[in-house]
Design an enzyme around this catalytic site. Structure first.
Site: not given
Ligand SMILES: Cc1cc2nc3c(=O)[nH]c(=O)nc-3n(C[C@H](O)[C@H](O)[C@H](O)COP(=O)(O)O)c2cc1C
Length: 372
Positions: A119, A123, A184, A186-187, A222, A251
């Site tokens: 992804n 944000f 993240s 993505n910013t 984080k 993350n």
């Molecule tokens: C669609 C999507 C959106 C995410 N948005 C955020 C976010 O806004 N803030 C954040 O700290 N992590 C975000 N993450 C990261 C997740 O919180 C997590 O750290 C990461 O996906 C690993 O966990 P998982 O393998 O269970 O997905 C996002 C992940 C996904 C897949």
């Protein structure tokens, strides 16, 4: 049934569209006792909630069980009760930014393989005012809501402390804990805020904002899975020096080799990979174990990255996590996931003669992870 019939259909759908529909369906289901009861059945959660063996306390916040929803699944705080009813013991809402923001252009969320996501949402958020309104409905529910703090894209690095602080101040009453999300991918430039100087400034500003509201909530940082040990040491130092509660690891990963495993075309795609990739899962778990070792278990750790069942949840807990978070696994494994993880953890504890889940935290922090 979910994996055989539903997931193959969802694989053909736009991942973000599915995600939004799932969240809105949960939101609707929250509104009547009957639909909530149905959700409980879907989640197969009725076994888990009242089992004291699974209770964990993190920074003074009590969680019914060690499995919560990680940031990103419910960015706007619309489905907290639905997710709780499915069997999660809490939800990290956000990342929330001050002003409403669209995020990056679509498409920006992709399934690379079943259970593996890339992804680059960037944000997307309705902004803190709207999230505050959404979270009103959970007041007094007792459901632990974490708030992931972020900054709007155009906010310059030197203004980042204030940008995080205003969100903390606004959402103070709704939060069981806060997480500073400077990891993240993505910013643009965000990850540089994990460095000691900028991170210290953000932490101080958020602490001051919390004090302004009359107290202090547990505060986490984080981190990215790619951080070097040196960089993690710096984060630990800031966390200890400023009395924070702990660290959330980790993350999504920007590792190009991991992306390319799913096809060369993904190698240079912007965004972060999450979910059921063994190498990514290992990176995240190693960060958990490293923080636990370095701090001799003094900090609370939330482990996130590739949790999809009891085995992968226990791996994080045994590495040092008090709580595990799940995001991509909800899509990969379906609504029964938290109930199943918790039930299987209890079976494991019974087999091994373990009375309380927290006896397992960190027992494998020195173990080399080799299951690639
Ligand atoms: C669609 C999507 C959106 C995410 N948005 C955020 C976010 O806004 N803030 C954040 O700290 N992590 C975000 N993450 C990261 C997740 O919180 C997590 O750290 C990461 O996906 C690993 O966990 P998982 O393998 O269970 O997905 C996002 C992940 C996904 C897949």
């Amino acid at each position: 049934m979910y994996k055989e019939f539903i997931d193959p259909i969802l694989m053909k759908m736009n991942s973000e569209v599915w995600h939004t529909r799932a969240r809105e369906a949960l939101h609707l289901a929250e509104t009547t006792p009957l639909t909530l009861k149905l959700l409980e059945q879907f989640g197969d959660a009725h076994h888990r909630l009242h089992d004291a063996r699974l209770n964990v306390e993190v920074g003074g916040v009590r969680f019914d069980n060690p499995v919560i929803v990680g940031a990103g699944w419910d960015k706007a705080g619309r489905a907290v009760k639905g997710l709780y009813t499915l069997g999660f013991s809490g939800v990290e809402v956000g990342t929330v930014v001050e002003h409403p923001q669209e995020g990056n252009p679509a498409p920006r969320q992709f399934m690379l393989a079943p259970g593996v996501t890339l992804n680059r949402l960037g944000f997307n958020s309705p902004g803190m005012e709207a999230v505050a309104r959404n979270l009103q409905r959970y007041r007094g529910s007792g459901i632990p809501v974490g708030i992931s703090l972020g900054k709007n894209r155009e906010v310059a690095a030197q203004d980042a402390p204030q940008a995080h602080a205003v969100v903390a101040e606004k959402l103070y009453d709704a939060a069981a804990y806060f997480a500073i999300n400077v990891s993240s991918p993505n910013t643009p430039g965000l990850r540089a805020l994990q460095d000691k100087g900028p991170l210290t400034d953000i932490v101080q500003a958020v602490n001051a904002a919390m004090e302004k509201r009359g107290g202090k909530k547990p505060l986490f940082v984080k981190i990215a899975p790619e951080l070097s040990e040196e960089a993690v040491n710096d984060v630990i130092e800031v966390v200890l020096e400023h009395g924070l509660t702990g660290i959330i690891a980790a993350n999504t990963t920007i590792n190009q080799e991991i992306k390319a495993k799913y096809g060369e075309r993904w190698r240079n795609e912007a965004g972060g990979v999450s979910g059921d990739d063994a190498e990514y899962r290992r990176m995240a778990t190693e960060k958990v174990a490293y923080v636990y070792r370095q701090t001799q278990g003094k900090l609370a750790i939330m482990g996130v990255g590739g949790v999809k069942d009891a085995k992968t949840a226990l791996e994080k807990i045994r590495a040092g996590a008090a709580i595990v978070q799940v995001v991509t696994g909800i899509r990969g494994e379906g609504t029964a996931l938290p109930g199943r993880i918790n039930r299987e953890i209890v079976s494991y504890m019974e087999k091994e003669g373990i009375k309380y889940i927290d006896e397992l935290i960190g027992v494998d922090c020195d173990k080399k992870l080799s299951h690639l």
